[in-house]
Design a protein around this motif. Structure first.
Motif, PDB file in Angstrom:
ATOM      1  N   ALA A  34      53.007  31.072  40.495  1.00  0.00           N
ATOM      2  CA  ALA A  34      53.244  32.500  40.740  1.00  0.00           C
ATOM      3  C   ALA A  34      53.672  33.206  39.456  1.00  0.00           C
ATOM      4  N   GLU A  35      54.485  32.524  38.634  1.00  0.00           N
ATOM      5  CA  GLU A  35      54.939  33.143  37.379  1.00  0.00           C
ATOM      6  C   GLU A  35      53.836  33.171  36.316  1.00  0.00           C
ATOM      7  N   GLN A  36      52.815  32.335  36.501  1.00  0.00           N
ATOM      8  CA  GLN A  36      51.738  32.292  35.501  1.00  0.00           C
ATOM      9  C   GLN A  36      50.485  33.020  35.964  1.00  0.00           C
ATOM     10  N   ALA A  37      50.585  33.725  37.096  1.00  0.00           N
ATOM     11  CA  ALA A  37      49.381  34.322  37.684  1.00  0.00           C
ATOM     12  C   ALA A  37      48.645  35.228  36.697  1.00  0.00           C
ATOM     13  N   THR A  38      49.397  36.022  35.942  1.00  0.00           N
ATOM     14  CA  THR A  38      48.733  36.946  35.008  1.00  0.00           C
ATOM     15  C   THR A  38      48.104  36.192  33.835  1.00  0.00           C
ATOM     16  N   GLU A  39      48.820  35.212  33.294  1.00  0.00           N
ATOM     17  CA  GLU A  39      48.256  34.423  32.198  1.00  0.00           C
ATOM     18  C   GLU A  39      46.966  33.738  32.660  1.00  0.00           C
ATOM     19  N   GLU A  94      44.256  36.470  33.100  1.00  0.00           N
ATOM     20  CA  GLU A  94      43.848  37.031  31.802  1.00  0.00           C
ATOM     21  C   GLU A  94      43.233  35.946  30.907  1.00  0.00           C
ATOM     22  N   ALA A 130      44.612  33.486  29.414  1.00  0.00           N
ATOM     23  CA  ALA A 130      45.418  33.369  28.199  1.00  0.00           C
ATOM     24  C   ALA A 130      46.246  32.090  28.213  1.00  0.00           C
ATOM     25  N   PHE A 156      47.427  39.277  44.832  1.00  0.00           N
ATOM     26  CA  PHE A 156      47.767  39.710  43.474  1.00  0.00           C
ATOM     27  C   PHE A 156      46.565  40.447  42.849  1.00  0.00           C
ATOM     28  N   THR A 179      45.972  43.706  44.578  1.00  0.00           N
ATOM     29  CA  THR A 179      46.924  44.726  44.124  1.00  0.00           C
ATOM     30  C   THR A 179      46.392  45.463  42.902  1.00  0.00           C
ATOM     31  N   ILE A 180      45.705  44.729  42.027  1.00  0.00           N
ATOM     32  CA  ILE A 180      45.143  45.371  40.833  1.00  0.00           C
ATOM     33  C   ILE A 180      44.128  46.442  41.264  1.00  0.00           C
TER      34      ILE A 180
END
Ligand SMILES: [Zn+2]
Lengths: 80, 216
Positions: free
Chosen positions: A8-13, A16, A18, A44, A47-48
């Motif tokens: 959950a904490e790495q969802a954006t990485e 993306e 990254a 998630f 939501t974007i």
């Protein structure tokens, strides 16, 4: 394999692209076996899309008629 | 927003047709004011900067090459206007400083997980938008719009530039003077917050998962 919390904490990485390949594979493996994280990640991403629509659905200009008149005047040849 | 929808307006815009100006303003104004606010602060100043930018847009239409979509070209003009306005007002925002203070701690409260790192809540799939739910959707979008306004400024800047405007990370980092790692942390916090807001409206009662008896 990472925990749900780490995923959950790495969802954006992750989204993306990254992340180092090894960690990326860890998230991918977790998602394969964890339907709850799959749903979370889908929300998630949803939501974007919602954010994009929400930002477009913003209030109109304070005085649309005056603005449009100013634009028309600026576009009219010879106008200042 | 389909790109060709704006391109179809171009001849009418160049001809100075008032209805075409109005249509273009209705499509983009709201998003542009939000974006300008990242640099100018107060909404009234953002509104003025965007209104000034619209005049620059129509006078510059003959110089628009069509290489970038019309909406992106307008966005560039608005960002310039907004940054100039902020500089004139002596409003210099250090997004790097903001990023440091806005990026502390995890995005999700540790209490939302069980001690072993599993989620302490159960998610269910969101329904996709349907015409019958349009009114509810409008309300949802309005609430997400409100939530956007209450995000800390650097988070709001990043989510608007990345998720709303679709800019590349490198371009965003140049515009804001932050690192890509900063950008991703800010973006992550903003997205996490907005998902929570949306989830509270879509699934009003997130049930805490009870620990199965077999595991006790
Ligand atoms: Zn999981």
């Amino acid at each position: 394999m990472p925990t749900c919390q780490e995923v959950a904490e790495q969802a954006t990485e992750y989204l993306e692209k990254a992340m180092p390949r090894r960690e990326r594979l860890g998230v991918w493996a977790h998602l394969r076996v964890c339907p709850n994280c799959r749903t979370y990640l889908r929300q998630f991403m949803g939501t974007i899309a919602l954010t994009r629509r929400a930002a477009a659905a913003a209030p109109p200009p304070d005085d649309e008629d005056r603005l449009v008149a100013a634009m028309k005047a600026a576009r009219t040849p010879g106008a200042d | 927003m389909a790109l060709d929808e704006d391109a179809a307006l171009l001849p009418r815009l160049r001809a100075g047709e008032e209805a075409a100006f109005r249509e273009l303003v209705r499509r983009h104004h709201g998003r542009l004011v939000r974006l300008a606010g990242v640099f100018t602060g107060a909404r009234a100043r953002a509104e003025e900067a965007v209104q000034d930018a619209w005049v620059v847009v129509v006078t510059g239409l003959d110089g628009y090459s069509g290489e970038a979509p019309l909406g992106a070209w307008i966005t560039g003009i608005v960002m310039n206007k907004a940054r100039n306005r902020a500089a004139r007002d002596g409003r210099v925002v250090s997004f790097a400083d903001l990023a440091r203070s806005e990026a502390e701690g995890p995005a999700l409260e540790p209490g939302r997980f069980m001690p072993d790192g599993h989620w302490a809540e159960r998610f269910s799939a969101w329904p996709s938008p349907t015409p019958e739910r349009e009114a509810g959707d409008r309300q949802l979008l309005a609430r997400i719009g409100d939530a956007l306004e209450t995000l800390p400024p650097a988070q709001r800047a990043v989510v608007l530039l990345r998720d709303v405007e679709g800019h590349e990370p490198a371009a965003i980092c140049r515009a804001l003077g932050i690192t890509e790692a900063n950008m991703r942390v800010l973006l992550h916090r903003a997205r996490t917050r907005l998902r929570d807001v949306a989830a509270a409206l879509i699934e009003p009662a997130p049930a805490k998962r009870s620990i199965p008896a077999t595991r006790l």
